[in-house]
Scaffold this active site. Structure first.
Site, PDB file in Angstrom:
ATOM      1  N   GLN A 127     -10.015  -0.350   2.383  1.00  0.00           N
ATOM      2  CA  GLN A 127      -8.996  -0.674   1.493  1.00  0.00           C
ATOM      3  C   GLN A 127      -9.453  -1.961   0.875  1.00  0.00           C
ATOM      4  O   GLN A 127      -9.908  -2.891   1.493  1.00  0.00           O
ATOM      5  CB  GLN A 127      -7.461  -0.909   1.984  1.00  0.00           C
ATOM      6  CG  GLN A 127      -6.584  -1.134   0.767  1.00  0.00           C
ATOM      7  CD  GLN A 127      -6.343  -2.495   0.757  1.00  0.00           C
ATOM      8  OE1 GLN A 127      -6.425  -3.374   1.637  1.00  0.00           O
ATOM      9  NE2 GLN A 127      -5.786  -3.017  -0.694  1.00  0.00           N
ATOM     10  N   LYS A 254      -4.676   4.035  -4.831  1.00  0.00           N
ATOM     11  CA  LYS A 254      -3.221   3.802  -3.893  1.00  0.00           C
ATOM     12  C   LYS A 254      -2.356   3.217  -4.800  1.00  0.00           C
ATOM     13  O   LYS A 254      -2.646   1.862  -5.255  1.00  0.00           O
ATOM     14  CB  LYS A 254      -3.551   3.136  -2.660  1.00  0.00           C
ATOM     15  CG  LYS A 254      -2.323   3.060  -1.914  1.00  0.00           C
ATOM     16  CD  LYS A 254      -2.604   2.492  -0.566  1.00  0.00           C
ATOM     17  CE  LYS A 254      -1.353   2.371   0.349  1.00  0.00           C
ATOM     18  NZ  LYS A 254      -0.489   1.374  -0.013  1.00  0.00           N
ATOM     19  N   HIS A 278       3.959   0.953  -2.187  1.00  0.00           N
ATOM     20  CA  HIS A 278       3.707  -0.167  -1.454  1.00  0.00           C
ATOM     21  C   HIS A 278       4.739  -0.284  -0.253  1.00  0.00           C
ATOM     22  O   HIS A 278       4.923  -1.662   0.072  1.00  0.00           O
ATOM     23  CB  HIS A 278       3.554  -1.583  -2.169  1.00  0.00           C
ATOM     24  CG  HIS A 278       2.480  -2.219  -1.606  1.00  0.00           C
ATOM     25  ND1 HIS A 278       1.195  -2.357  -2.183  1.00  0.00           N
ATOM     26  CD2 HIS A 278       2.328  -3.233  -0.447  1.00  0.00           C
ATOM     27  CE1 HIS A 278       0.228  -3.155  -1.602  1.00  0.00           C
ATOM     28  NE2 HIS A 278       0.991  -3.764  -0.573  1.00  0.00           N
ATOM     29  N   ARG A 281       7.557  -2.692  -0.964  1.00  0.00           N
ATOM     30  CA  ARG A 281       7.184  -4.383  -0.943  1.00  0.00           C
ATOM     31  C   ARG A 281       6.852  -4.770  -2.184  1.00  0.00           C
ATOM     32  O   ARG A 281       6.565  -5.913  -1.941  1.00  0.00           O
ATOM     33  CB  ARG A 281       6.304  -4.319   0.085  1.00  0.00           C
ATOM     34  CG  ARG A 281       6.648  -3.885   1.677  1.00  0.00           C
ATOM     35  CD  ARG A 281       5.351  -4.166   2.800  1.00  0.00           C
ATOM     36  NE  ARG A 281       4.904  -5.017   2.896  1.00  0.00           N
ATOM     37  CZ  ARG A 281       5.170  -5.981   3.905  1.00  0.00           C
ATOM     38  NH1 ARG A 281       6.297  -5.801   4.380  1.00  0.00           N
ATOM     39  NH2 ARG A 281       4.332  -7.222   3.878  1.00  0.00           N
TER      40      ARG A 281
END
Length: 381
Positions: A127, A254, A278, A281
């Protein structure tokens, strides 16, 4: 304690971790409305029970981004999750490999790409955030290529970090210097199991891939200061050209919550997207992943592979996400809690529990293959 469900692993993690680490993983931004919606909106979906369908042979395997997976799952990138247990991402990748699902290493994990690569027996995903320091990004991508990473998960919903009140309450944010360090030390001191396993035997504490740019600084304040300074708010779709120039493998975007952004990702040649907020978040008050997913799946059809995360707390939730249009589901907090509870063995057990719950959900909705799970598995109410 007995761990028979993902919420059980959460409680075990709460008991074992220093408060600042548990709240960092467990919490969301602002009033945490989206964090709660992620869980509640999924749980509110009723499955359609069917009978007399011959469900004696159930196949949970699927094919994603050139890999055949035992389950339609991947372990999502979770920042600093490797601090939950000794060399935690190493333990997690081993558990994922045994289960036949991908592990995704976060840019801001506790272990490096090289360390995880040495422990992995199967290709893992990496990621990446958009970072101001493009040379650092190029170096990370080169390391991911050298390590044989099979997919790149490019997180786009963090041009600026959200405000997470729990981190202020525990001294992880807002309280720097000796006072903050002493506060966190006091929290760690009352968790001797974690302190011995991670604090003593988990060395070196280098903050993983970010360590080289921190230039010897190892304090948690240094890490968060670097993050705040280096996330790039100028990120736009043209930046995918830079990513593609350094990465030739499957590219997964993402942080998609809007159908227009999903269409844009398809137009730009992304191989997949993750419908995600997320984990609640970032921007509080946005749609839950469960509510955002169906119109996005409808908008892009088969132009790219749609994955989803957010609020998944059981194998039943995985089936719900698939029924809403996802081809695969990322587990985030679930594996981080399981890792904290019992290391590699905890992650392995959690994945087996999810698999068993999926088998029950599929059998009682009358489907035997992953590609049979669609909106017809949901009861309208």
């Amino acid at each position: 304690m007995i761990t028979a469900s993902i919420p059980d692993f959460r409680e075990a993690a709460r008991r074992r971790l220093p408060r600042f680490l548990f709240e960092y993983i467990d919490g969301g931004s602002y009033a945490e409305a989206t964090l709660r919606r992620n869980v509640l909106d999924l749980a509110d979906l009723s499955l359609r029970q069917r009978v007399m369908r011959d469900v004696s042979k159930i196949d949970l395997s699927t094919h994603l981004f050139g890999q055949t997976l035992t389950l339609p799952l991947a372990l999502a990138p979770v920042g600093l999750a490797g601090l939950n247990a000794r060399r935690g991402e190493v333990q997690a990748v081993r558990a994922a490999n045994k289960a036949g699902v991908p592990f995704t290493l976060s840019t801001v994990g506790a272990c490096t790409i090289g360390e995880v690569s040495k422990a992995a027996s199967c290709p893992f995903w990496f990621q990446l955030y958009m970072i101001r320091d493009r040379a650092f990004m190029k170096d990370l991508l080169a390391q991911a290529v050298e390590a044989g990473c099979s997919a790149l998960v490019f997180t786009v919903d963090m041009p600026v970090p959200g405000s997470r009140y729990r981190d202020y309450h525990t001294g992880l944010a807002g309280t720097g210097g000796p006072k903050g360090a002493l506060w966190r030390f006091a929290q760690a001191a009352v968790k001797p199991g974690w302190a011995w396993d991670v604090g003593v035997h988990g060395r070196p504490h280098t903050l993983g891939n970010v360590a080289p740019v921190l230039k010897g600084r190892t304090g948690i304040e240094d890490f968060f200061a670097w993050m705040r300074a280096n996330f790039d708010p100028s990120i736009n779709w043209r930046d995918l050209d830079f990513i593609r120039s350094e990465w030739n493998g499957p590219l997964i975007i993402k942080g998609i919550l809007d159908p227009e952004d999903a269409r844009e990702a398809a137009e730009m040649g992304a191989d997949g997207i993750v419908v995600s907020n997320h984990g609640g978040r970032q921007l509080d008050g946005v749609l839950s992943s469960a509510r955002a997913l169906p119109p996005i799946a409808d908008a892009v059809g088969d132009r790219l592979t749609v994955l989803a995360d957010g609020g998944v707390r059981s194998g039943l939730d995985v089936v719900r996400m698939l029924a809403l249009g996802a081809k695969g589901v990322l587990l985030g907090r679930a594996w981080a809690w399981a890792l904290a509870a019992d290391g590699e063995a905890g992650v392995t057990k959690m994945l087996k529990l999810v698999e068993a719950e999926m088998r029950v959900a599929m059998a009682l909705t009358g489907v035997t293959r992953i590609d049979q799970i669609d909106s017809s598995c949901l009861a309208l109410h």
